[in-house]
Design a protein around this motif. Structure first.
Motif, PDB file in Angstrom:
ATOM      1  N   ALA A  24       0.858  -1.184   0.000  1.00 36.19           N
ATOM      2  CA  ALA A  24       0.000   0.000   0.000  1.00 36.19           C
ATOM      3  C   ALA A  24       0.894   1.233   0.000  1.00 36.19           C
ATOM      4  O   ALA A  24       1.718   1.410   0.897  1.00 36.19           O
ATOM      5  CB  ALA A  24      -0.916   0.014   1.222  1.00 36.19           C
ATOM      6  N   ARG A  52      -3.000   3.418   8.447  1.00 34.96           N
ATOM      7  CA  ARG A  52      -1.719   2.727   8.299  1.00 34.96           C
ATOM      8  C   ARG A  52      -1.633   1.511   9.209  1.00 34.96           C
ATOM      9  O   ARG A  52      -1.193   0.426   8.786  1.00 34.96           O
ATOM     10  CB  ARG A  52      -0.584   3.698   8.608  1.00 34.96           C
ATOM     11  N   LEU A  55      -3.698  -1.351   7.818  1.00 34.69           N
ATOM     12  CA  LEU A  55      -3.020  -1.996   6.686  1.00 34.69           C
ATOM     13  C   LEU A  55      -1.864  -2.872   7.186  1.00 34.69           C
ATOM     14  O   LEU A  55      -1.693  -4.001   6.724  1.00 34.69           O
ATOM     15  CB  LEU A  55      -2.510  -0.936   5.714  1.00 34.69           C
ATOM     16  N   TYR A  60       0.218  -5.734   5.067  1.00 35.39           N
ATOM     17  CA  TYR A  60       0.614  -4.933   3.923  1.00 35.39           C
ATOM     18  C   TYR A  60       2.007  -4.345   4.156  1.00 35.39           C
ATOM     19  O   TYR A  60       2.356  -3.981   5.284  1.00 35.39           O
ATOM     20  CB  TYR A  60      -0.369  -3.784   3.698  1.00 35.39           C
ATOM     21  N   VAL A  62       3.603  -1.213   3.826  1.00 39.38           N
ATOM     22  CA  VAL A  62       3.079   0.142   3.669  1.00 39.38           C
ATOM     23  C   VAL A  62       4.218   1.122   3.404  1.00 39.38           C
ATOM     24  O   VAL A  62       5.124   1.264   4.232  1.00 39.38           O
ATOM     25  CB  VAL A  62       2.284   0.570   4.911  1.00 39.38           C
ATOM     26  N   PHE A  64       4.729   4.791   3.351  1.00 37.88           N
ATOM     27  CA  PHE A  64       3.981   5.941   3.866  1.00 37.88           C
ATOM     28  C   PHE A  64       4.872   7.180   3.825  1.00 37.88           C
ATOM     29  O   PHE A  64       5.860   7.271   4.557  1.00 37.88           O
ATOM     30  CB  PHE A  64       3.517   5.663   5.295  1.00 37.88           C
TER      31      PHE A  64
END
Length: 476
Positions: A24, A52, A55, A60, A62, A64
């Protein structure tokens, strides 16, 4: 995971389907570091930290990104008024924002890029826009040609005839609706070299260039406050798509923190700085408050609303600590199906909190009945759910065990005596004296629970607002 998100661009709820399975990619518009952070500034950090964490909890990977705007008109103006270098002013308040995020338990971003570190990428993007016929240089400035992008206004719903960029008039604009990509050098302002002359970047260009550099020409989610929909995010979309990027697949926007119905802002003089608010509630309670409303709704601030939220959290916290006292430990369990359904429904935290309170109610009933194993399981569920919201009271960020056995022992003797007086008064049907003993304990921050094994007391969920960790014990 069946996460559905409200996409501002399409104005619909959409199933989350990442570009790369198992990954993600998220870009959050961070702070323009012109001054100290207030609670309205950090709400987006808290809101999208929940996204977040959800996820991450589903494995996931992530990516970010949360940027820092460290060069912008307001920064230059305020630094000049204070007689300080612009870069020192920006760095000072960047640290203040970082401290506020960390204090509130917001996970650090994968990277936090500064605008001034990506001038090269901005120049390259401007050149692509000029080559494609979507931007033009004029008298040392570079402007985006709004009329060259037929879909301009799709995110915000603005009609072209109503567009006003809200920026100072620039030299050589073909159309007042065009917005600035590059600002020609002015006396006393910082500048960088470019093919069109020395100058500095426009605000909108900064995020497009940084998002592309770290997440690629197309990524999953772009987040930010609702006040950024126009012109900032509208302009990001226009310049990025015209430069050839697919850009963000989903657009998420959090509501304002308001006072008296108006957006909290420095210009209104109704700012509540994070350090000042933390004089009245603990950091975990402030985070709980900021995250308690649905992220898309406005959060109307009042002292009462803040303290009501703090007391609500304290009741949840007290159950977890009482269970630890009785069970010895409470490992993190698994959230309930109802909680998952709430978070999957566009991060519906109010529904999730209703489920947490329900589980806490059942857990307290189990404690009162002496069903310790059941209480432990329920407290583990509560910890899992609070962990997604970033407020698990046993998380090391919020709870640091300390050796206070001597003080606790002394306190236990005093509380025990008061409880004995209460028990004797109840046996004598002297209800006034029994109530007075209970009131004294409550005033001291001590919560009493009557169980099959006699009364138990806990310290930590009372009306204190300090940062000290909960301690508890048994009475007789």
């Amino acid at each position: 995971m069946t996460l559905r998100l409200f996409d501002t661009d399409t104005r619909t709820m959409r199933d989350f389907a990442p570009l790369v399975p198992g990954r993600a990619s998220v870009y959050l518009c961070g702070a323009t570091v012109q001054g100290a952070p207030h609670i309205g500034h950090v709400r987006s950090g808290v809101a999208f930290d929940v996204l977040r964490r959800w996820l991450l909890a589903h494995d996931y990977d992530v990516w970010f990104i949360r940027n820092v705007t460290d060069i912008e008109d307001k920064i230059l103006i305020k630094a000049a008024e204070a007689g300080r270098p612009w870069w020192e002013w920006a760095a000072t308040f960047e640290r203040a924002f970082d401290n506020a995020y960390e204090t509130l338990g917001v996970l650090p971003p994968s990277i936090q890029p500064r605008a001034t570190g990506h001038i090269t990428q901005m120049i390259e993007m401007m050149q692509r826009l000029i080559d494609r016929g979507h931007a033009y240089p004029s008298e040392g400035n570079v402007y985006f040609d709004v009329l060259s992008y037929p879909e301009y206004g799709s995110l915000s719903g603005h009609r072209l005839e109503d567009v006003a960029q809200g920026e100072s008039a620039g030299e050589g604009k073909r159309d007042p609706r065009d917005f600035t990509l590059w600002k020609a050098a002015k006396p006393g302002e910082p500048t960088w070299p470019s093919p069109w002359g020395p100058g500095r970047p426009g605000w909108h260009l900064e995020c497009s260039a940084m998002a592309e550099f770290y997440l690629g020409p197309e990524f999953d989610i772009h987040c930010g406050g609702m006040d950024l929909v126009f012109p900032h995010h509208e302009n990001e979309i226009a310049q990025s798509k015209c430069a050839g990027d697919g850009f963000a697949g989903y657009w998420l926007h959090n509501g304002w923190v308001t006072m008296g119905g108006e957006k909290m802002s420095k210009s209104l003089g109704n700012v509540l700085s994070v350090p000042n608010v933390l004089k009245h509630v603990r950091a975990v309670e402030l985070r709980f408050y900021l995250g308690s409303a649905h992220y898309r709704s406005k959060l109307e601030y009042s002292d009462k609303a803040l303290h009501d939220a703090a007391q609500s959290y304290q009741r949840i916290e007290a159950f977890v600590h009482r269970t630890v006292d009785r069970a010895g430990e409470v490992p993190v369990g698994k959230w309930t199906d109802a909680f998952a359904a709430a978070i999957d429904d566009d991060l519906a935290v109010p529904k999730a909190l209703a489920e947490i309170h329900h589980v806490v109610h059942e857990g307290n009933k189990a404690l009162e009945a002496g069903a310790i194993d059941s209480a432990r399981d329920l407290a583990g569920q509560v910890r899992a759910m609070l962990g997604i919201l970033g407020v698990d009271p046993l998380d090391p960020h919020w709870f640091t065990p300390r050796d206070s056995s001597a003080a606790l022992g002394a306190l236990d003797v005093l509380v025990r005596a008061e409880l004995d007086r209460r028990q004797q008064a109840r046996a004598d049907k002297d209800w006034a004296s029994a109530d007075a003993a209970r009131d004294r304990l409550q005033a001291a921050g001590i919560e009493v629970t009557d169980t099959q094994n006699g009364p138990e007391w806990a310290l930590g969920a009372a009306p204190h607002t300090g940062p000290d960790a909960s301690q508890s014990g048994k009475a007789g």
